[in-house]
Design an enzyme around this catalytic site. Structure first.
Site, PDB file in Angstrom:
ATOM      1  N   PHE A  96       2.766   6.983   7.234  1.00  0.00           N
ATOM      2  CA  PHE A  96       2.445   6.182   6.293  1.00  0.00           C
ATOM      3  C   PHE A  96       3.178   4.816   6.390  1.00  0.00           C
ATOM      4  CE2 PHE A  96       3.394   4.404   1.892  1.00  0.00           C
ATOM      5  CZ  PHE A  96       2.320   4.379   1.382  1.00  0.00           C
ATOM      6  N   HIS A  97       4.148   4.895   7.011  1.00  0.00           N
ATOM      7  CA  HIS A  97       4.896   3.406   7.113  1.00  0.00           C
ATOM      8  C   HIS A  97       4.126   2.670   8.171  1.00  0.00           C
ATOM      9  CE1 HIS A  97       8.434   0.953   7.982  1.00  0.00           C
ATOM     10  NE2 HIS A  97       8.247   1.145   9.045  1.00  0.00           N
ATOM     11  N   ILE A  98       3.603   3.287   9.204  1.00  0.00           N
ATOM     12  CA  ILE A  98       2.653   2.620  10.147  1.00  0.00           C
ATOM     13  C   ILE A  98       1.354   2.094   9.603  1.00  0.00           C
ATOM     14  CG2 ILE A  98       1.286   2.957  12.403  1.00  0.00           C
ATOM     15  CD1 ILE A  98       3.636   4.926  13.104  1.00  0.00           C
TER      16      ILE A  98
END
Ligand code: HEM
Ligand code: SF4
Lengths: 293, 210
Positions: free
Chosen positions: B169-171
């Site tokens: 998700f962060h990426i």
């Protein structure tokens, strides 16, 4: 050791069918606790056939020696003095791998082919594929596998799969002087056990019976117990063993669910990007700062 | 990257080094850990010289990542305190994801989503450490009862998967929000970018000016 490489029903960490087109007869080793005199000939025979030598330990003032299973002692005699309605009884159980039909070790193992189950029911470790993680120790309902300090591989009773493959009985059964350990087809062993149980019942052991752990689909090592209603008397033999629900969760349902979730997440991200577009600086703010590039 | 004095410093060189070290160690820990999780991923052991080596080094990679993460945690914790405005931001997150940021409250140095992610990663990291020690057969497992080892195996696998999910998700969030990867790579951001994505932070460091 893989002498029966064409007769493999299950293989650890493998989702396709291993070679098992042929069918061999299911075998069972039946241990009649009431006939055992605790001479440890089976323990010695096991060491000799498998060529394992444990370190020489210390005497703990009891007959149990070594005190526990180890990577070099694949079977040990467990001696329990217990009080029953018949007075003091000395119960001697030969401990070792039970060769479950539904093996918890195999379920937990992450290394393809480190644990196999042959179609004759024997569960065997292939140490050359073992990575030494010890998951099988967590998976086993009977506390059997032992990790070697020397090579970081796990070891346990093979039910003499190499002997059985060429039509011999396991070394322990071959050597037992009282006939407490017998070996044969599952059917024959059930038949033999019935005879032993009715004999024990006629001699006052009303609760005599067989121990074959239906919770793990039955075992390929079975006991005849004088007190089948209280297996705990026999050095804590597990009553109603099964694969722990935690192990089933960990190496069962979780696996496909997590992979599907990863896939869905990645696909979702791609779809979000191509349908909504990137999150960029708006035109107004760009105009406000147009001197800067 | 041309050095443009008008650009705003978002991440110092040591913050950037710390972030990317953690990221590399995370990839190594996650890829090696996944290989034990399910046979589908077992071929990943080839990246680490085979099954036995993967088993040996994974926990050390995990601990190395933890140390790098802990440094990052100690430093960034102050910027990640949740405020009522962050909670408000989170309650509008669906509109944001739909491309409409008109109702979003002004984000500070980090927005509510980034802060939530920070705390979820911190919790996952702590649980991965505790459960990882219990299932570390070579040194620690014999110290613990069987039920705890089984329980920890479930916790470790679950939070390993959750942590990987959070990182995916962060990426994605970084790819989606243009120029944010450059911010972490080179440290400086355009003023327009700051005003767009982190208006409260923009005002704070520029004193409200342009
Ligand atoms: C904090 C330090 C960590 C320690 C001490 C640790 C320890 C361990 C140990 C001992 C194992 C068993 C395999 C082996 O012996 O190598 C394992 C498995 C695993 N680890 Fe870690 N680990 C840590 C961090 C992480 C991180 C950061 C991730 C990824 C996000 C991760 C993901 C996994 C996964 C997915 C497994 C396989 C679980 C399963 O079998 O289902 N670990 N870890
Ligand atoms: S220690 Fe070896 S046999 Fe046991 S689960 Fe790990 S890889 Fe499989």
């Amino acid at each position: 050791m893989a002498l029966q490489s064409l007769d493999i029903t299950r293989r650890s960490a493998t989702s396709t069918q291993p070679p098992d087109r042929r069918k061999t007869q299911e075998v069972v080793k039946l241990i009649d606790v009431s006939k055992c005199i605790g001479c440890k000939a089976c323990q010695a025979a096991c060491m000799e056939w498998n060529d394992t030598r444990d370190v020489i330990g210390a005497n703990h003032g009891v007959l149990d020696n070594p005190m526990d299973l180890t990577a070099a002692s694949w079977t040990v005699m467990r001696y329990s003095e217990v009080e029953t309605d018949r007075g003091l009884e000395w119960l001697i159980r030969k401990d070792g791998c039970m060769h479950c039909s539904d093996p918890g070790c195999l379920k937990a193992c992450p290394a393809p082919g480190a644990i196999v189950q042959y179609s004759n029911g024997i569960v065997d470790f292939h140490e050359e594929s073992c990575i030494g993680c010890g998951y099988c120790i967590a998976g086993c309902p009977f506390n059997i596998p032992r990790l070697s300090k020397k090579d970081s591989k796990v070891y346990k009773c093979t039910l003499c799969s190499d002997r059985v493959a060429v039509g011999l009985e396991p070394a322990c059964a071959k050597t037992c002087p009282t006939g407490a350990i017998v070996f044969g087809t599952k059917e024959d062993m059930y038949h033999h056990a019935e005879g032993r149980i009715s004999d024990l019942k006629s001699r006052g052991f009303a609760k005599a019976g067989i121990y074959d752990a239906p919770g793990v689909g039955g075992t390929h090592v079975m006991y005849v117990l004088q007190h089948a209603d209280k297996p705990e008397l026999y050095h804590g033999l597990v009553k109603d063993p099964d694969i722990s629900p935690l192990v089933s969760l960990w190496k069962g349902v979780a696996k496909p669910l997590v992979t599907m979730a990863f896939g869905a997440g990645i696909l979702g991200a791609v779809m979000h990007y191509v349908t909504k577009g990137p999150n960029e600086v708006s035109e107004e703010i760009e105009k406000e700062f147009k001197d800067e590039k | 990257m041309k050095n443009d004095p008008k650009k705003l410093l978002r991440y110092t060189p040591s913050e950037r080094a710390n972030h990317w070290l953690t990221a590399i160690l995370f990839f190594l820990a996650a890829l090696s850990g996944l290989s034990f999780f399910e046979p589908l991923y077992y071929p990943l052991t080839m990246l680490f010289a085979g099954g036995v080596w993967t088993r040996i080094i994974h926990p050390f990679l995990g601990v190395a990542m933890l140390i790098s993460f802990a440094v990052m945690y100690a430093h960034f914790r102050q910027f990640n305190v949740m405020t009522p405005s962050d909670r408000e931001w989170l309650s509008h997150v669906r509109e944001m994801a739909g491309g409409d940021d008109r109702n979003m409250p002004e984000a500070g140095k980090f927005n509510g989503g980034q802060k939530l992610l920070f705390w979820l990663m911190t919790i996952s990291m702590a649980l991965l450490l505790l459960s990882g020690i219990v299932i570390w057969r070579a040194y620690f497992s014999p110290l613990f009862p069987l039920w705890l080892i089984r329980f920890s195996a479930v916790v470790h696998a679950a939070f390993g998967a959750i942590m990987i999910g959070l990182l995916l998700f962060h990426i994605y969030a970084a790819i989606w929000t243009k120029e944010s990867i450059e911010a972490m790579l080179y440290g400086r951001v355009r003023r327009a970018w700051a005003k767009q994505h982190h208006p409260a932070w923009f005002r704070e460091i520029t004193g409200g000016g342009k």
